[in-house]
Design an enzyme around this catalytic site. Structure first.
Site: not given
Ligand code: 13P
Length: 248
Positions: A9-11, A95, A97, A167, A173, A212, A233-234
């Site tokens: 997920n490149w957000k 998600h 977020e 998640e 993050g 993470s 994510g990251g």
């Molecule tokens: P991180 O891997 O950066 O913690 O993010 C997880 C995430 O929200 C994937 O959708």
């Protein structure tokens, strides 16, 4: 046997040139074991990334979709049909977020889920508790409630073609990963909620862990019986790291 699935997920993290560079590196990926891999770039970069990954093993997903499945007069929204049209197989729904920062309700998430299924996409419905909810011992109750909202709207059959991503909000993050045992406990709880409505759907549904995830903790997570993959994510923004996770 559930196939392993790794989704990046490149957000809202990439510019067009960064997305292009990342996609070009991923396009060379050749899986050694049975694993499905997908990335979810920002909407603006989907056509560019779709073109680069067209002949590769890496599939595409959207990060969200509108509550209405088809085309229509809805300024600023992206429909599931448009995601399908550009080459997406998956779409992230609910998600944290979006639930927590944008304020998406369970009702909106259930509508988006329905829209995704109607457009022929595989929804990846995200569930997870906050640190406060975990401290209060409510983690299972919270994720069960989030899942039930979807099951109530569509019936358990609605989850038949879907993926669930667990998640925990406190692990996203933050660099703090749920331990493999903590994640397994929650995945088993999620599976049992679905099994209690349909044994075959519960047994077959892929449940991903997100929060993470890195190359250094992926293998341990994969070793757990109810962890069928990861939502990254990251670490998905670094091609070498992401491909090391895919190699598992
Ligand atoms: P991180 O891997 O950066 O913690 O993010 C997880 C995430 O929200 C994937 O959708």
């Amino acid at each position: 046997m559930r196939t392993r699935l790794v989704v990046g997920n490149w957000k809202m993290q990439s510019t067009a040139s960064a997305a292009e560079k990342l996609a070009r590196k991923l396009a060379t990926f050749k899986p050694v074991s049975s694993v499905d891999v997908a990335v979810c770039p920002g909407f603006l970069h989907l056509p560019l990334v779709a073109q680069i990954l067209a002949k590769s093993c890496v599939e595409l997903g959207g990060q969200d979709c509108a509550t209405n499945p088809g085309l229509g007069a809805l300024t600023g929204e992206i429909s599931a049909h448009q995601l399908k049209d550009v080459g997406c197989r998956y779409v992230l729904i609910g998600h944290s977020e979006r639930r927590l920062t944008i304020g998406e309700s369970a009702g909106v998430i259930a509508k988006k889920f329905t829209a995704a299924v109607e457009a022929g996409l595989t929804p990846i419905v995200c569930v997870g508790e906050t640190l406060e909810q975990r401290r209060q011992g409510m983690a299972v109750e919270v994720i069960t409630g989030q899942l039930d909202a979807t099951i109530k709207k569509l019936g358990v059959e609605g989850l038949g073609g879907a993926v669930v991503a667990y998640e925990p909000v406190w692990a996203i993050g933050t660099g703090v990963t749920a331990s493999a045992e903590q994640a397994q406990e929650m995945h088993a709880a999620i599976r049992s909620v679905i099994v209690s409505a349909s044994v075959s759907i519960g047994d077959n549904i892929q449940i991903l862990y997100g929060g993470s995830v890195k190359a250094t903790n992926a293998a341990e997570l994969f070793s757990m019986p109810d962890i069928d993959g990861v939502l990254v994510g990251g670490a998905a923004l670094d091609a070498d790291e992401f491909l090391a996770i895919c190699a598992g």
